[in-house]
Scaffold this motif. Structure first.
Motif, PDB file in Angstrom:
ATOM      1  N   PRO A  15      46.209  51.283  -3.112  1.00 49.01           N
ATOM      2  CA  PRO A  15      46.437  50.784  -2.130  1.00 49.01           C
ATOM      3  C   PRO A  15      45.098  49.344  -2.152  1.00 49.01           C
ATOM      4  O   PRO A  15      45.863  48.408  -2.025  1.00 49.01           O
ATOM      5  N   VAL A  16      44.362  50.456  -3.505  1.00 48.52           N
ATOM      6  CA  VAL A  16      43.648  48.648  -3.729  1.00 48.52           C
ATOM      7  C   VAL A  16      43.853  47.191  -4.260  1.00 48.52           C
ATOM      8  O   VAL A  16      44.224  46.319  -3.349  1.00 48.52           O
ATOM      9  N   GLU A  17      44.820  47.208  -5.236  1.00 47.59           N
ATOM     10  CA  GLU A  17      45.798  46.728  -5.935  1.00 47.59           C
ATOM     11  C   GLU A  17      46.663  45.994  -4.763  1.00 47.59           C
ATOM     12  O   GLU A  17      47.206  44.598  -4.428  1.00 47.59           O
ATOM     13  N   GLY A  18      47.414  46.691  -4.151  1.00 46.32           N
ATOM     14  CA  GLY A  18      48.241  46.418  -2.920  1.00 46.32           C
ATOM     15  C   GLY A  18      48.031  46.324  -1.843  1.00 46.32           C
ATOM     16  O   GLY A  18      48.209  45.010  -1.430  1.00 46.32           O
ATOM     17  N   GLY A  19      46.676  46.496  -1.574  1.00 42.84           N
ATOM     18  CA  GLY A  19      45.934  45.828  -0.331  1.00 42.84           C
ATOM     19  C   GLY A  19      45.916  44.144  -0.602  1.00 42.84           C
ATOM     20  O   GLY A  19      46.045  42.781  -0.153  1.00 42.84           O
ATOM     21  N   ARG A  20      44.845  44.101  -2.103  1.00 39.56           N
ATOM     22  CA  ARG A  20      45.007  42.673  -1.926  1.00 39.56           C
ATOM     23  C   ARG A  20      46.175  41.739  -2.716  1.00 39.56           C
ATOM     24  O   ARG A  20      45.657  40.464  -1.886  1.00 39.56           O
ATOM     25  N   ARG A  21      47.162  42.628  -2.806  1.00 39.62           N
ATOM     26  CA  ARG A  21      48.508  41.230  -3.151  1.00 39.62           C
ATOM     27  C   ARG A  21      49.152  41.210  -1.771  1.00 39.62           C
ATOM     28  O   ARG A  21      49.673  40.322  -1.488  1.00 39.62           O
ATOM     29  N   ILE A  22      48.690  41.513  -0.610  1.00 39.96           N
ATOM     30  CA  ILE A  22      49.554  41.432   0.636  1.00 39.96           C
ATOM     31  C   ILE A  22      48.924  40.731   1.147  1.00 39.96           C
ATOM     32  O   ILE A  22      48.869  39.915   1.935  1.00 39.96           O
ATOM     33  N   ILE A  23      47.172  40.764   1.269  1.00 42.93           N
ATOM     34  CA  ILE A  23      46.191  39.521   1.548  1.00 42.93           C
ATOM     35  C   ILE A  23      46.696  38.195   0.839  1.00 42.93           C
ATOM     36  O   ILE A  23      47.157  37.202   1.524  1.00 42.93           O
ATOM     37  N   ALA A  24      47.036  38.627  -0.168  1.00 43.42           N
ATOM     38  CA  ALA A  24      47.506  36.474  -0.544  1.00 43.42           C
ATOM     39  C   ALA A  24      48.714  36.174  -0.205  1.00 43.42           C
ATOM     40  O   ALA A  24      48.853  35.060  -0.771  1.00 43.42           O
ATOM     41  N   LEU A  25      49.109  37.212   0.299  1.00 43.57           N
ATOM     42  CA  LEU A  25      50.554  36.996   1.775  1.00 43.57           C
ATOM     43  C   LEU A  25      50.446  35.538   1.891  1.00 43.57           C
ATOM     44  O   LEU A  25      50.590  34.484   2.425  1.00 43.57           O
ATOM     45  N   ASN A  26      49.180  35.949   2.574  1.00 42.75           N
ATOM     46  CA  ASN A  26      48.540  35.025   3.765  1.00 42.75           C
ATOM     47  C   ASN A  26      49.045  34.333   4.956  1.00 42.75           C
ATOM     48  O   ASN A  26      50.041  33.212   4.768  1.00 42.75           O
ATOM     49  N   PRO A  27      49.892  35.228   5.203  1.00 46.87           N
ATOM     50  CA  PRO A  27      51.676  34.775   6.953  1.00 46.87           C
ATOM     51  C   PRO A  27      50.333  34.413   8.268  1.00 46.87           C
ATOM     52  O   PRO A  27      49.261  34.611   7.697  1.00 46.87           O
ATOM     53  N   PRO A  28      50.940  33.687   8.592  1.00 52.72           N
ATOM     54  CA  PRO A  28      50.791  32.536   9.473  1.00 52.72           C
ATOM     55  C   PRO A  28      50.261  33.776  10.637  1.00 52.72           C
ATOM     56  O   PRO A  28      50.929  35.696  10.610  1.00 52.72           O
ATOM     57  N   PRO A  29      49.502  33.908  11.448  1.00 53.38           N
ATOM     58  CA  PRO A  29      48.847  35.333  12.794  1.00 53.38           C
ATOM     59  C   PRO A  29      49.932  35.766  13.491  1.00 53.38           C
ATOM     60  O   PRO A  29      49.743  36.621  13.319  1.00 53.38           O
ATOM     61  N   VAL A  30      51.017  34.671  13.464  1.00 54.20           N
ATOM     62  CA  VAL A  30      51.959  35.417  14.143  1.00 54.20           C
ATOM     63  C   VAL A  30      52.457  36.428  13.914  1.00 54.20           C
ATOM     64  O   VAL A  30      52.649  37.048  14.409  1.00 54.20           O
TER      65      VAL A  30
END
Length: 189
Positions: A15-30
């Motif tokens: 989950p740490v690496e998964g979380g980093r990759r998910i954050i890296a997607l950086n979608p708009p707030p909506v």
């Protein structure tokens, strides 16, 4: 969309690496808020399926009130993860926490779906799968908090999370008592 299932698998495995990759997607707030809302609604629907299948639909709360409560609980978790993590030297921000909690709810919804299928196919596995789902949800949350704030020790985050939960539960109980919401009385047995 092609990254959704690999990211869910990665979130369960690491989950740490998964979380980093998910954050890296950086979608708009909506998009972050839409994911959180959709994941909460799917989770609520799946939580209603289990009692209905077991014939216990009379004990279910009103669906819209339950969905609103789940949404509020998720917002509290997001705020606590963000601000308590930052108080302990973390670097995460609120919108990334919204994004990660939305993903965590999506993972939880997938686990609920497995539990519903198990209830239909192998009902005796319902409780072990339910316990495993809770354990996996905690595993993912702790990993996501580490990814969000840059923390290194999952054990420290887990212990800090449980301590925060105890303190917040106590404070919320005091506030509710102060506002006149008392626990139901227990009659003498």
């Amino acid at each position: 969309m092609t990254e959704v299932f690999p990211l869910i698998r990665l979130s369960l495995a690491d989950p740490v690496e998964g979380g980093r990759r998910i954050i890296a997607l950086n979608p708009p707030p909506v998009i972050r808020w839409m994911l959180l809302g959709a994941a909460v609604l799917v989770s609520v629907v799946l939580l209603y399926v289990l009692p209905v299948l077991m014939g216990e639909h009379d004990v279910l709360p009103a669906p819209f009130a339950f969905a609103a409560t789940q949404g509020l609980m998720n917002l509290i978790v997001i705020a606590v993860v963000t601000f308590v993590g930052r108080a302990f030297g973390g670097t995460g921000n609120f919108l990334d926490a919204v994004w990660l909690v939305g993903w965590m709810q999506m993972v939880t919804a997938a686990l609920l779906l497995v539990q519903v299928v198990a209830l239909l196919v192998l009902p005796f596995l319902n409780i072990p799968i339910g316990v495993a789902s809770v354990a996996l949800s905690i595993w993912v949350l702790v990993g996501y908090v580490c990814a969000l704030h840059g923390f290194k020790s999952r054990v420290t985050v887990l212990v800090g999370g449980f301590m925060t939960l105890l303190i917040l539960s106590f404070l919320l109980s005091m506030v509710l008592l102060f506002l006149g919401f008392a626990p139901p009385e227990i009659s003498n047995v």
